[in-house]
Write a protein that holds these residues in place. Sequence first.
Motif, short mmCIF file in Angstrom:
data_model
loop_
_atom_site.label_atom_id
_atom_site.label_comp_id
_atom_site.label_asym_id
_atom_site.label_seq_id
_atom_site.Cartn_x
_atom_site.Cartn_y
_atom_site.Cartn_z
N GLY A 58 4.58 -1.61 3.49
CA GLY A 58 4.80 -1.38 4.90
C GLY A 58 5.15 0.08 5.14
N PRO A 59 5.34 0.46 6.41
CA PRO A 59 5.64 1.85 6.74
C PRO A 59 7.10 2.20 6.46
N GLY A 60 7.41 3.48 6.59
CA GLY A 60 8.77 3.96 6.41
C GLY A 60 8.79 5.47 6.42
N SER A 61 9.98 6.04 6.66
CA SER A 61 10.16 7.49 6.67
C SER A 61 11.10 7.95 5.57
N VAL A 73 11.37 3.46 -3.44
CA VAL A 73 11.14 3.85 -2.06
C VAL A 73 11.36 2.63 -1.18
N THR A 74 11.75 2.85 0.07
CA THR A 74 11.96 1.73 0.99
C THR A 74 10.88 1.71 2.06
N CYS A 75 10.68 0.54 2.65
CA CYS A 75 9.75 0.38 3.76
C CYS A 75 10.12 -0.89 4.52
N TRP A 76 9.37 -1.21 5.55
CA TRP A 76 9.66 -2.45 6.28
C TRP A 76 8.36 -3.16 6.64
N SER A 77 8.49 -4.45 6.99
CA SER A 77 7.34 -5.25 7.40
C SER A 77 7.81 -6.34 8.36
N ASP A 91 11.41 -11.77 12.07
CA ASP A 91 10.48 -11.64 10.95
C ASP A 91 10.61 -10.29 10.25
N LEU A 92 11.50 -9.43 10.75
CA LEU A 92 11.68 -8.11 10.15
C LEU A 92 12.20 -8.23 8.72
N LYS A 93 11.59 -7.49 7.80
CA LYS A 93 12.04 -7.43 6.41
C LYS A 93 12.13 -5.96 5.99
N ARG A 94 13.26 -5.59 5.36
CA ARG A 94 13.34 -4.30 4.70
C ARG A 94 13.00 -4.48 3.23
N HIS A 95 12.27 -3.52 2.67
CA HIS A 95 11.83 -3.61 1.29
C HIS A 95 12.43 -2.47 0.47
N LYS A 102 4.55 6.54 -14.18
CA LYS A 102 3.33 7.09 -14.78
C LYS A 102 2.06 6.55 -14.14
N SER A 103 2.06 5.27 -13.76
CA SER A 103 0.84 4.65 -13.26
C SER A 103 0.86 4.37 -11.77
N GLY A 104 2.06 4.30 -11.17
CA GLY A 104 2.18 3.92 -9.77
C GLY A 104 2.17 2.41 -9.55
N LYS A 105 2.05 1.64 -10.60
CA LYS A 105 2.04 0.18 -10.46
C LYS A 105 3.37 -0.30 -9.87
N ILE A 106 3.28 -1.19 -8.87
CA ILE A 106 4.49 -1.77 -8.30
C ILE A 106 5.08 -2.77 -9.29
N LEU A 107 6.30 -2.48 -9.75
CA LEU A 107 6.97 -3.33 -10.73
C LEU A 107 7.71 -4.47 -10.06
N TRP A 108 8.37 -4.18 -8.94
CA TRP A 108 9.00 -5.23 -8.16
C TRP A 108 9.21 -4.77 -6.72
N ASP A 109 9.33 -5.75 -5.83
CA ASP A 109 9.47 -5.50 -4.40
C ASP A 109 10.47 -6.53 -3.87
N LYS A 110 11.66 -6.06 -3.49
CA LYS A 110 12.71 -6.95 -3.00
C LYS A 110 12.93 -6.74 -1.51
N THR A 111 13.16 -7.83 -0.80
CA THR A 111 13.30 -7.76 0.65
C THR A 111 14.69 -8.19 1.10
N VAL A 112 15.09 -7.66 2.25
CA VAL A 112 16.37 -8.00 2.88
C VAL A 112 16.10 -8.34 4.34
N GLY A 113 16.65 -9.45 4.80
CA GLY A 113 16.41 -9.91 6.16
C GLY A 113 17.22 -9.14 7.19
N PRO A 114 16.93 -9.34 8.48
CA PRO A 114 17.58 -8.57 9.54
C PRO A 114 18.91 -9.16 9.98
#
Length: 453
Positions: A58-61, A73-77, A91-95, A102-114
Amino acid sequence: MHLKIAMFALLMFISSSVQADWMRFRGPNGSGVSDEKQATPAEWSPQKNLKWKVALPGPGSSSPIIVGDQVFVTCWSGYGMNRNDLGDQKDLKRHLVCLDRKSGKILWDKTVGPVLPEDVYTGMFAEHGYASHTPTSDGKRVYAYFGKSGAVAFDLEGNQLWQTIVGDELDPRRWGSSSSPILYKDLLIVTATAESEAIVALNKETGKEVWRQESSGFNSTWGTPILVNHGDKRTDLVIGVPYEIWGLSPDTGKLRWYCEAMPTETYCSSVIAQNGVVYGIEGRGGGSIAVRANGKGDVTKSHVLWSGRDANRIETPVIYQDRIYFFSRGIANCIDAKTGERIFRGRLEQGDAVAADEREEPAGNRFGGRGGRGGGGFRGSDYSSPIVADGKVYYTSRSGETYVIKAGDKLEQISVNRLTNDNEDFSASPAVSDGDLFIRSDKHLYCVGAKDS
């Protein structure tokens, strides 16, 4: 003897590994300056010196941070993905996203509710959104601040350790918040200006509140504080607020000193420091200042070294070899840190990196896919802050050009580079580690570096 040599080598390895990390907003103590010796790239494109490009959830600054072999890095969806179709706040989630360095592979993605109600995705709030606070790390855990959803701690494997709400107020300006958390001893210090008009310190192990300093003076503050060390005597927690610069005790939150500063009703950038002197350059209303940070009470008459009328915007300046660099409306500025006098000022050249059709297109139309963010004109509202690495100053505009200039007494532009010609919003500040640059947009995270390194 062999044991001593082995131990020395191990210590040097550990030291170099720590040195390579970039573990908070703008790196070491928020300086934006890398002290590594590795060469960093001066030129890149989608075909040159781009190691990897990864789509984010998702996007983020917020800016990326580097911890060993991991990038965070953080983002939202879920809500506010488009001004024309906001969706439902529930439905807002922060990630918090962890990638392999080295590869850019996403290892994990955790979300937090609003925590509802949230700020509505409109107006100035939509200029940066729900993931504007850069995470920080102590090398063992990573800490994120998500505004009304609170401060959250994870271990490096992605297990959530604790979550603490520090305020749930709505920003009266509807600008939201963006200050990033920092670490001091065993404390996580959170600048919750929009959520509670306060700076709050939490125990980094448990998330329990240790101290809270509330003040209406924190209203309209978006910068991240820095720590100014005075040897063994004390450390000051320093932040710019409307009309003033404040120095607090990081152990208790108590105000130690303050001085009158720029006549601005908002303070968007962060202060910087060198050798016990704090510098601020702010945008709305304009103004610049240098103040010694070891005072007590009102130090306006005793500790201010110089003040000027330099105008910055949202981004934070960077100091390197007694020169302060800052950028505004496509203009590169450099002033003497000791005197405040101008060293140079000049317009940056766009060069061939910017497509001809983009040069002519109004800035507010570049992000039509997300409702036309930045309608006020990106030249006046770049969010990214400059950094220094390998004797070069890097500055990324919101529309995606990264300008590289040589650090020195005159404006020597080395290059201007683009990673994409797609409509992407580059509001984050770059991170640097082991000769690589990590540049984030609202859609992707990029790693730039010599491909054979």
